[in-house]
Design a protein around this motif. Structure first.
Motif, PDB file in Angstrom:
ATOM      1  N   PRO A   1       0.464  -1.545  -0.348  1.00  0.00           N
ATOM      2  CA  PRO A   1      -0.560  -0.459   0.104  1.00  0.00           C
ATOM      3  C   PRO A   1       1.478   1.217  -0.105  1.00  0.00           C
ATOM      4  O   PRO A   1       1.641   1.296   0.485  1.00  0.00           O
ATOM      5  N   GLY A   2       0.884   2.268  -0.719  1.00  0.00           N
ATOM      6  CA  GLY A   2       1.014   3.663  -0.897  1.00  0.00           C
ATOM      7  C   GLY A   2       1.260   4.549   1.154  1.00  0.00           C
ATOM      8  O   GLY A   2       0.080   3.686   1.692  1.00  0.00           O
ATOM      9  N   ASN A   3       2.012   5.318   1.344  1.00  0.00           N
ATOM     10  CA  ASN A   3       2.024   5.565   2.219  1.00  0.00           C
ATOM     11  C   ASN A   3       0.661   6.956   2.531  1.00  0.00           C
ATOM     12  O   ASN A   3      -0.486   7.231   1.987  1.00  0.00           O
ATOM     13  N   ARG A   4      -0.185   7.673   3.393  1.00  0.00           N
ATOM     14  CA  ARG A   4      -0.742   8.342   3.784  1.00  0.00           C
ATOM     15  C   ARG A   4       0.605  10.163   3.350  1.00  0.00           C
ATOM     16  O   ARG A   4      -0.059  10.520   3.669  1.00  0.00           O
ATOM     17  N   GLU A   5       1.418  10.005   2.977  1.00  0.00           N
ATOM     18  CA  GLU A   5       2.210  11.353   2.875  1.00  0.00           C
ATOM     19  C   GLU A   5       1.697  12.265   1.153  1.00  0.00           C
ATOM     20  O   GLU A   5       1.222  11.431   0.471  1.00  0.00           O
ATOM     21  N   THR A   6       1.640  12.736   1.271  1.00  0.00           N
ATOM     22  CA  THR A   6       1.218  13.922   0.006  1.00  0.00           C
ATOM     23  C   THR A   6       2.734  14.441  -0.506  1.00  0.00           C
ATOM     24  O   THR A   6       4.145  14.671   0.171  1.00  0.00           O
ATOM     25  N   GLY A   7       2.640  15.358  -1.664  1.00  0.00           N
ATOM     26  CA  GLY A   7       3.387  15.207  -2.213  1.00  0.00           C
ATOM     27  C   GLY A   7       5.370  14.710  -2.448  1.00  0.00           C
ATOM     28  O   GLY A   7       4.709  13.631  -3.180  1.00  0.00           O
ATOM     29  N   ARG A   8       5.864  15.066  -2.937  1.00  0.00           N
ATOM     30  CA  ARG A   8       7.689  14.316  -3.276  1.00  0.00           C
ATOM     31  C   ARG A   8       7.385  13.615  -1.776  1.00  0.00           C
ATOM     32  O   ARG A   8       7.938  12.153  -3.034  1.00  0.00           O
ATOM     33  N   ASN A   9       7.060  13.275  -1.274  1.00  0.00           N
ATOM     34  CA  ASN A   9       7.173  12.540  -0.236  1.00  0.00           C
ATOM     35  C   ASN A   9       6.342  10.873  -0.230  1.00  0.00           C
ATOM     36  O   ASN A   9       6.361   9.925   0.263  1.00  0.00           O
ATOM     37  N   ALA A  10       5.059  10.844  -0.582  1.00  0.00           N
ATOM     38  CA  ALA A  10       3.704  10.413  -1.099  1.00  0.00           C
ATOM     39  C   ALA A  10       4.631   9.067  -1.965  1.00  0.00           C
ATOM     40  O   ALA A  10       5.244   9.014  -2.729  1.00  0.00           O
ATOM     41  N   THR A  11       4.270   7.673  -1.468  1.00  0.00           N
ATOM     42  CA  THR A  11       4.521   6.270  -2.549  1.00  0.00           C
ATOM     43  C   THR A  11       2.665   6.199  -2.796  1.00  0.00           C
ATOM     44  O   THR A  11       1.765   6.157  -2.287  1.00  0.00           O
ATOM     45  N   VAL A  12       2.884   5.578  -4.278  1.00  0.00           N
ATOM     46  CA  VAL A  12       1.853   4.713  -4.777  1.00  0.00           C
ATOM     47  C   VAL A  12       1.173   3.318  -3.843  1.00  0.00           C
ATOM     48  O   VAL A  12       2.434   2.824  -3.342  1.00  0.00           O
ATOM     49  N   THR A  13       0.856   2.462  -4.388  1.00  0.00           N
ATOM     50  CA  THR A  13      -0.071   1.429  -4.139  1.00  0.00           C
ATOM     51  C   THR A  13       0.255   0.690  -5.233  1.00  0.00           C
ATOM     52  O   THR A  13       0.061   0.780  -6.299  1.00  0.00           O
ATOM     53  N   GLN A  14       1.125  -0.186  -5.044  1.00  0.00           N
ATOM     54  CA  GLN A  14       2.062  -1.402  -5.686  1.00  0.00           C
ATOM     55  C   GLN A  14       1.474  -3.572  -5.594  1.00  0.00           C
ATOM     56  O   GLN A  14       0.963  -3.116  -4.548  1.00  0.00           O
ATOM     57  N   ILE A  15       1.366  -3.766  -6.962  1.00  0.00           N
ATOM     58  CA  ILE A  15       0.749  -5.128  -6.794  1.00  0.00           C
ATOM     59  C   ILE A  15       1.993  -5.511  -7.645  1.00  0.00           C
ATOM     60  O   ILE A  15       2.876  -5.257  -8.660  1.00  0.00           O
ATOM     61  N   GLN A  16       3.079  -6.420  -7.216  1.00  0.00           N
ATOM     62  CA  GLN A  16       3.845  -7.122  -7.169  1.00  0.00           C
ATOM     63  C   GLN A  16       4.129  -8.186  -7.362  1.00  0.00           C
ATOM     64  O   GLN A  16       3.867  -9.274  -6.361  1.00  0.00           O
ATOM     65  N   LEU A  17       5.493  -8.930  -8.470  1.00  0.00           N
ATOM     66  CA  LEU A  17       4.786 -10.811  -8.722  1.00  0.00           C
ATOM     67  C   LEU A  17       6.787 -10.273  -9.320  1.00  0.00           C
ATOM     68  O   LEU A  17       7.011 -10.163 -10.100  1.00  0.00           O
ATOM     69  N   VAL A  18       6.811 -10.828  -8.123  1.00  0.00           N
ATOM     70  CA  VAL A  18       8.279 -11.196  -8.227  1.00  0.00           C
ATOM     71  C   VAL A  18       8.773 -12.875  -9.052  1.00  0.00           C
ATOM     72  O   VAL A  18       7.674 -13.560  -7.850  1.00  0.00           O
ATOM     73  N   CYS A  19       9.772 -12.448  -9.503  1.00  0.00           N
ATOM     74  CA  CYS A  19      10.028 -14.213 -10.050  1.00  0.00           C
ATOM     75  C   CYS A  19      11.768 -14.169  -9.850  1.00  0.00           C
ATOM     76  O   CYS A  19      12.678 -13.146  -9.371  1.00  0.00           O
ATOM     77  N   THR A  20      11.663 -15.644 -10.044  1.00  0.00           N
ATOM     78  CA  THR A  20      13.267 -16.437 -10.008  1.00  0.00           C
ATOM     79  C   THR A  20      13.893 -16.059 -11.185  1.00  0.00           C
ATOM     80  O   THR A  20      13.178 -16.547 -11.839  1.00  0.00           O
ATOM     81  N   GLY A  21      14.622 -15.449 -10.808  1.00  0.00           N
ATOM     82  CA  GLY A  21      15.259 -14.978 -12.558  1.00  0.00           C
ATOM     83  C   GLY A  21      16.557 -15.815 -12.887  1.00  0.00           C
ATOM     84  O   GLY A  21      17.359 -16.476 -11.872  1.00  0.00           O
ATOM     85  N   PRO A  22      17.913 -15.659 -14.184  1.00  0.00           N
ATOM     86  CA  PRO A  22      18.871 -16.460 -13.844  1.00  0.00           C
ATOM     87  C   PRO A  22      19.833 -15.963 -13.291  1.00  0.00           C
ATOM     88  O   PRO A  22      19.673 -14.356 -13.265  1.00  0.00           O
ATOM     89  N   GLU A  23      20.812 -15.944 -13.317  1.00  0.00           N
ATOM     90  CA  GLU A  23      22.540 -15.974 -11.951  1.00  0.00           C
ATOM     91  C   GLU A  23      21.914 -15.486 -11.016  1.00  0.00           C
ATOM     92  O   GLU A  23      22.686 -14.310 -10.197  1.00  0.00           O
ATOM     93  N   GLY A  24      20.683 -15.442 -10.135  1.00  0.00           N
ATOM     94  CA  GLY A  24      20.087 -15.230  -8.875  1.00  0.00           C
ATOM     95  C   GLY A  24      19.453 -14.110  -9.154  1.00  0.00           C
ATOM     96  O   GLY A  24      19.523 -13.095  -8.069  1.00  0.00           O
ATOM     97  N   SER A  25      19.048 -13.842  -9.738  1.00  0.00           N
ATOM     98  CA  SER A  25      18.327 -12.404 -10.212  1.00  0.00           C
ATOM     99  C   SER A  25      16.767 -12.717  -9.804  1.00  0.00           C
ATOM    100  O   SER A  25      16.589 -13.855  -9.985  1.00  0.00           O
ATOM    101  N   PHE A  26      16.406 -11.685  -9.436  1.00  0.00           N
ATOM    102  CA  PHE A  26      14.795 -11.960  -8.929  1.00  0.00           C
ATOM    103  C   PHE A  26      13.589 -11.189  -9.305  1.00  0.00           C
ATOM    104  O   PHE A  26      13.427  -9.452  -8.883  1.00  0.00           O
ATOM    105  N   PRO A  27      13.539 -10.580 -11.260  1.00  0.00           N
ATOM    106  CA  PRO A  27      13.104  -9.570 -11.804  1.00  0.00           C
ATOM    107  C   PRO A  27      11.208 -10.075 -11.381  1.00  0.00           C
ATOM    108  O   PRO A  27      10.790 -10.620 -11.201  1.00  0.00           O
ATOM    109  N   ALA A  28      10.675  -8.016 -11.350  1.00  0.00           N
ATOM    110  CA  ALA A  28       9.148  -8.027 -11.014  1.00  0.00           C
ATOM    111  C   ALA A  28       8.585  -7.328 -11.700  1.00  0.00           C
ATOM    112  O   ALA A  28       9.139  -6.539 -12.218  1.00  0.00           O
ATOM    113  N   LEU A  29       7.536  -7.903 -12.100  1.00  0.00           N
ATOM    114  CA  LEU A  29       6.498  -7.116 -12.807  1.00  0.00           C
ATOM    115  C   LEU A  29       5.592  -6.297 -11.450  1.00  0.00           C
ATOM    116  O   LEU A  29       5.263  -6.730 -10.844  1.00  0.00           O
TER     117      LEU A  29
END
Length: 298
Positions: free
Chosen positions: A87-115
């Motif tokens: 979830p996003g935070n309650r801040e406004t302006g430049r400190n505000a963050t948005v709500t995200q849905i993250q799909l984290v995968c296992t990638g090659p060479e120990g990487s974790f690409p996420a959509l």
């Protein structure tokens, strides 16, 4: 160096959905890919909130068409290892963050690409929770139905069947978020390497070597040699060169003796053949013919 895993090449046509594939959700939101194996990493690519997103029972597909290019891609339910709602935070302006849905995968060479999906139709936390529940159920059901094909053990298949029912995502603005681990994930394949175009080498140009018109006798034979100086060395070299030139010039000045001998033998054979047809007892004067051919003896 990083690789992008979910965005297709510009202008790629993904084609229609598979036969029997069901659409579970359709909407618009911003889409981006991150590398979660690196802290505070920048997105590898982003698409705006006008991007069309399609969730089916086999994958999530997204596409955005601008005035000049078509950008699209997809993520199959084989790959996600973690599903998270942040979830996003309650801040406004430049400190505000948005709500995200993250799909984290296992990638090659120990990487974790996420959509990552954010904004648009999932701006509110409640909307993000509802879409995350649809994705969770779709991933779990796909892996349970295809457990034998993708190699999901029976124990994991039973645990995945519970995720079809719950737990439900339930977050609030400024909360810590929720993460669900999806068992039976398959690593994302490494993208095909892009080979640089090999430089084109010009064809070799063959030039004809100039042919000297000077006679053989005019070509110097001897050359300088790294012998120590001794008395008479220069005179010996001159005499040797004169002898070689004289021998070469004689080859062009004198007739070929072998050719003359062969011609003479042929004529003698012809005379003998003619003599067999003459009157018996009559002889042929060969010495006169030979003297005429060879000339007077000296």
């Amino acid at each position: 160096m990083f690789h992008q895993h979910f965005l297709s090449a510009t202008g790629t046509d993904l084609g229609p959905l598979d036969s029997g594939e069901r659409v579970l959700w359709r909407g618009r939101c911003a889409v981006a890919e991150y590398g979660f194996d690196k802290a505070s990493s920048l997105p590898r690519w982003t698409l705006p909130e006008e991007t069309d997103v399609l969730v089916t029972d086999r994958r999530v597909r997204f596409a955005h068409a601008s005035a000049t290019t078509l950008s699209n891609g997809e993520l199959f339910w084989l790959w996600p290892q973690h599903l998270r709602v942040q979830p996003g935070n309650r801040e406004t302006g430049r400190n505000a963050t948005v709500t995200q849905i993250q799909l984290v995968c296992t990638g090659p060479e120990g990487s974790f690409p996420a959509l990552v999906f954010a904004g648009g139709d999932v701006t509110k936390v409640g909307d993000a929770d509802r879409l995350a529940n649809v994705i969770r159920q779709a991933i779990a059901r796909f892996r349970v139905d295809n457990a034998d094909e993708i190699g999901v053990p029976a124990v994991q298949a039973r645990m995945l069947s519970r995720l079809v029912i719950g737990p439900e995502f339930s977050n609030y603005q400024g909360g810590e978020g929720q993460t669900v681990t999806m068992l039976g994930a398959v690593p994302v394949p490494a993208p095909e390497p892009e080979y640089a175009a090999q430089p084109a080498y010009p064809e070799p140009v063959h030039t004809e070597q100039p042919v000297s018109s000077a006679p053989v006798s005019g070509t110097p034979i001897s050359g300088s040699r790294a012998y120590p100086e001794r008395p008479g060395l220069a005179a010996d070299a001159i005499r040797a060169e004169q002898a070689i030139r004289a021998e070469q010039d004689s080859r062009y000045a004198e007739p070929d003796l072998a050719s003359r001998a062969a011609s003479l033998a042929a004529r003698v054979a012809s005379l003998i053949s003619d003599a067999s047809d003459d009157v018996p007892g009559r002889s042929t004067n060969l010495s006169a013919y030979l003297d005429g051919e060879s000339g007077p003896r000296r």
